[in-house]
Design an enzyme around this catalytic site. Structure first.
Site, short mmCIF file in Angstrom:
data_model
loop_
_atom_site.label_atom_id
_atom_site.label_comp_id
_atom_site.label_asym_id
_atom_site.label_seq_id
_atom_site.Cartn_x
_atom_site.Cartn_y
_atom_site.Cartn_z
N ALA A 282 0.85 -1.19 0.00
CA ALA A 282 0.00 0.00 0.00
C ALA A 282 0.89 1.23 0.00
O ALA A 282 2.10 1.16 0.21
CB ALA A 282 -0.92 -0.01 1.22
N GLU A 284 0.78 5.55 1.30
CA GLU A 284 0.07 6.46 2.20
C GLU A 284 -0.24 7.82 1.61
O GLU A 284 -0.19 8.84 2.30
CB GLU A 284 0.92 6.65 3.47
CG GLU A 284 2.25 7.40 3.27
CD GLU A 284 3.45 6.53 2.99
OE1 GLU A 284 4.58 7.00 3.17
OE2 GLU A 284 3.25 5.35 2.61
N GLU A 316 -1.08 2.41 7.03
CA GLU A 316 -1.15 3.57 6.13
C GLU A 316 -1.81 4.76 6.82
O GLU A 316 -1.43 5.91 6.59
CB GLU A 316 -1.90 3.20 4.85
CG GLU A 316 -1.31 2.03 4.08
CD GLU A 316 0.18 2.18 3.82
OE1 GLU A 316 0.63 3.30 3.51
OE2 GLU A 316 0.90 1.16 3.92
#
Length: 865
Positions: A282, A284, A316
């Site tokens: 992922a 952020e 995140e």
């Protein structure tokens, strides 16, 4: 290209010269729906027009702006048109004669990416739809717009995006306007952000499935914070999407961080997008967090997978404060965001969500990543020495994430929970929208805790390596402890002995045949070569001593001989799941170090893994068992070890509760270690429906899991793989198909797979990964042998010609790790000796692969002995 690898010195010089007031970025993405470019036609491009307003501390000074683009239409500085061929070299736009205040406009044709870097373009094979998203860390915003590409030149960003009118288009800021255009297109305008770094700006566009929700919270000043929430994925995944669970975790996380950080979420909306062919877990990006779409589960999966996703969501979210609001000055202090996010992700997971077992997964899974990284020749202090962007790319590793998080857990014990969080609150207030170094964090922690943080930082943050802690006990004639000490060791390469605050637990049975429980515990400070634990003198002899009980510190926990002998018989009966997970972890570290033969570790798996209640621990043990079998077992015992593993897996599969997570985990494990004709008949039967295991749902994802070993062992060919794709002709299905095709045991198949990955550059990042996964099969050592020389011949060319993301995948994934270690180590050493001038990042990757293979040789020798 020469200017692509920005150095720390260049960044410092530019930061000292410039103050950036703001960016206006206009992207025209209408070309994304056009036809795929033909061979040799060049990349598909989009229009990118960037205006940057900035001040220069030296009138008449010179600097550069970063841009990776196939073509630049025009460059205008302070109203003067610059000659593009003179100022743009393919990676940088040179700027000279700067005024005190400047305005630069760069109009360029930037390329869509198929590597997950910059503006990634994905065509869904299921419906032909186009999906776009950006991914920049550490320095790929320059593939999308002209930028001063370094984290400490923060600025407000205003994005304007033109795209097909039916698409969803998002950026960091909330949408503020939309203008309809002719031809079924529109232009979206987004709110100007607060000052942020270039690498966390973001744009997403395509026919995404979008679900909206909302979060509100009353703040201490009596006002109400309102945050619009969104969750989105491809249309083809919408039937599998579970936004309610995502929003639940999101609200729980926002509550937790507001309560503990004392600084309201600063970026307006909070969208979370699950995107295809993502290189990372992922990213952020404030207001628009992106995740790999594998977190949208297409079939039955385990609680551990949902826990892992929740941990990533919270990781995140923690970045919104640690990283986005306050950002490291340069990549040396990458840990100031990643270590904190990793730690806060686990902390909030345990305290705010249903996953109360989060610290067990952290101790068992995340720290294993750290222990491996910290024993490579490339190990480095948590605060690293990052010379350039290639260094930075490789330091998103187990040390920066998991070791840093482990050390922060020790820090909370050292300064106290309230002092830690009060330090965080002061840190955010003092440095909001700014950039920091290590000293800035230490200063607030010294204020709140009253402790000297310098010594702690030197021991834990500024040195490399992992210590081993071993218990030593003596007993009297009645079996009572007369002395108990803990010995600390450090490797010769990194000899630092650190201060450890630990708990020592004594474990035994309170009655014959009962569970194994802790009956005594004491805390101790280990400094230097060791410490005594007088509180436990007089206690009865335990079955085993656990020196890092409750996982308070970062170390390799060892066992004395009596404890190790006891665990062989009682591991599965240890009642406390965290203690049991730590025992598994310690036993695995002994196996990796060649102190416990691989055959003994596999025996422990066969004997005790079936008793493991924590599904995340079980899946980690399965992963370790596969490594022990394929890499650490002596060659002469490897076949027998695989057969024994498969037999044990089948037995546990049949014993597991129907429909349970454990049943699914054992089915996957059986597929991974299948090696006999009976194994393959069962897998074939499960696929055909002629074999049934009560409660086991053979859904589409499990079907691909069962098909892969059949393909790798010649029991399924192109016809069977094609038939499976016909059942699942989706983006995910295509990746599975590519993996299975490349796994087939044929010299022609291997040659074709090698050519597609190494010689050609047509595959997307996801298909490169799938092809490499299929190519490198542990059961095909002889078939892969001829590629040892080819691998070393191709290294420098691959590194030079491919983007760093693809090059890293090739260098790591195709290293001949399944070959007999001796000759490969010789070939590796020869390449390193002959290529001393190769890029340091490339040499680091090769050295790390060499380290793993040398460890495997040592473990194989120990197992053979």
């Amino acid at each position: 290209m020469p200017g692509e690898n920005l150095t720390r010195d260049e960044a410092r010089e530019r930061a000292g010269l410039l103050t950036v007031h703001g960016y206006d970025v206009a992207l025209d993405l209408r070309s994304a729906t056009g036809p795929e470019p033909g061979a040799g036609a060049g990349p598909l491009t989009f229009r990118s027009t960037t205006t940057i307003r900035f001040a220069c501390a030296e009138e008449g000074g010179a600097t550069f702006v970063d841009l990776l683009a196939p073509h630049v239409h025009s460059v205008t500085l302070n109203g003067v048109s610059l000659e593009v061929d003179r100022v743009f070299d393919g990676t940088r736009v040179a700027l000279a004669g700067l005024a005190a205040e400047n305005e630069l406009t760069v109009d360029a044709a930037c390329a869509y990416s198929r590597t997950g870097e910059g503006m990634h373009r994905f065509r869904d094979p299921e419906d032909g739809e186009i999906y776009l998203y950006t991914q920049y860390e550490p320095a790929d915003a320059r593939r999308v717009f002209a930028t001063f590409e370094q984290p400490d030149l923060k600025a407000p960003f205003a994005f304007r995006v033109t795209a097909p009118a039916g698409w969803t288009v998002l950026s960091n800021g909330a949408q503020t306007g939309r203008e309809e255009l002719e031809g079924g297109c529109a232009t979206w305008t987004f709110a100007t952000t607060r000052p942020i770094s270039t690498y966390i700006t973001a744009v997403l566009a395509g026919p995404y499935h979008y679900v909206a929700d909302h979060y509100s919270r009353e703040l201490p000043d009596g006002t109400t914070l309102e945050i619009p929430l969104g969750a989105l994925c491809r249309k083809g995944l919408a039937r599998h999407f579970d936004p309610e669970e995502i929003f639940t975790t999101t609200r729980q996380g926002l509550d937790f961080f507001h309560e503990h950080f004392g600084y309201p979420y600063p970026f307006g909306k909070y969208d979370q997008a699950f995107v295809p062919e993502y290189n990372l877990g992922a990213m952020e990006n404030p207001g628009l967090v992106t995740f790999r779409e594998e977190y949208v589960f297409r079939g039955r999966t385990t609680r551990a997978a949902y826990q892992g996703r929740a941990n990533t969501l919270l990781h995140e979210m923690a970045h919104m404060w640690f990283g986005d609001l306050v950002t490291m000055e340069w990549w040396d202090d990458l840990w100031l965001k990643e270590s904190f996010a990793d730690f806060m992700g686990a902390f909030s997971l345990v305290e705010a969500t249903r996953f109360e077992e989060g610290w067990i997964a952290f101790a068992n899974r995340r720290k294993a990543w750290a222990y491996r990284a910290d024993q490579l020749s490339s190990t480095h202090p948590i605060t690293a020495d990052i010379h350039d962007l290639q260094d930075a790319k490789l330091n998103f590793d187990g040390i920066t994430y998991a070791k840093g998080a482990s050390v922060l857990k020790q820090l909370v014990a050292y300064v106290g929970r309230e002092a830690f969080f009060e330090g965080a609150r002061r840190y955010f207030q003092r440095h909001a929208y700014g950039n920091t170094r290590l000293d800035d964090l230490l200063a607030v922690l010294e204020e709140t805790s009253g402790r000297d943080m310098g010594e702690w930082a030197r021991a834990w943050l500024q040195t490399a390596g992992v210590n081993a802690l071993t218990p030593h006990a003596t007993y009297d004639a009645e079996g009572r402890i007369t002395e108990l000490s803990v010995l600390q060791e450090a490797p010769a390469s990194h000899p630092t002995l650190r201060p450890h605050r630990i708990a020592v637990g004594l474990y035994g049975r309170s009655r014959p045949g009962g569970p194994v429980e802790r009956y005594a515990r004491a805390e101790a400070d280990v400094t230097g070569s060791g410490a005594t634990v007088p509180q436990l003198v007089g206690e009865r002899r335990p079955l085993f001593i656990l020196v890092n009980d409750e996982d308070l510190t970062y170390c390799k926990a060892r066992f004395d001989e009596h404890s190790l002998a006891s665990l062989r018989g009682c591991l599965g009966q240890v009642l406390d799941p965290l203690a049991r997970a730590q025992c598994w972890s310690a036993l695995w570290n002994l196996t990796r170090d060649g102190l416990l033969p691989a055959r003994e570790f596999l025996g422990l798996v066969r004997a005790h893994a079936g008793s493991e209640s924590q599904i995340g621990v079980l899946q980690m043990v399965h992963s370790w068992a596969l490594t022990a079998w394929t890499h650490y077992a002596a060659p002469e015992g490897r076949a027998a070890a695989g057969a024994e593993l498969a037999s044990a897996a089948l037995g546990e599969l049949r014993r597991a509760a129907p429909g349970s997570d454990h049943q699914l985990a054992w089915a996957r494990f059986l597929a991974s270690c299948a090696s006999s004709e009976a194994d393959f008949q069962l897998l074939t039967g499960l696929l055909a429906g002629t074999a049934v295991i009560d409660g086991l749902d053979v859904d589409q994802e499990l079907r691909w899991t069962l098909l892969l070993p059949l393909a790798a062992h010649g029991h399924a060919g192109e016809e069977e793989i094609g038939a499976e794709l016909a059942r699942d002709d989706t983006a995910s299905g295509r990746r599975h198909q590519v993996r299975c095709l490349a796994a087939r045991p044929s010299a022609e198949v291997k040659a074709a797979a090698w050519a597609e990955v190494v010689e050609a550059d047509q595959l997307s990042n996801a298909l490169v990964e799938a092809t490499i996964d299929g190519f490198a099969q542990a059961s095909q050592r002889k078939l892969l042998g001829p590629y040892v020389g080819s691998y070393f011949d191709a290294l420098e060319r691959v590194w030079e010609e491919r983007t760093i993301e693809i090059a890293m995948s090739v260098v790591r994934g195709l290293f001949p790790s399944f070959q007999e270690p001796g000759p490969v180590l010789e070939a590796t050493d020869a390449w390193l000796a002959a290529h001393g001038d190769a890029p340091p990042a490339l040499r680091r990757l090769v050295n790390e692969a060499r380290d793993d293979l040398a460890r495997a040789r040592h473990a194989q020798a120990a197992d053979g002995a």
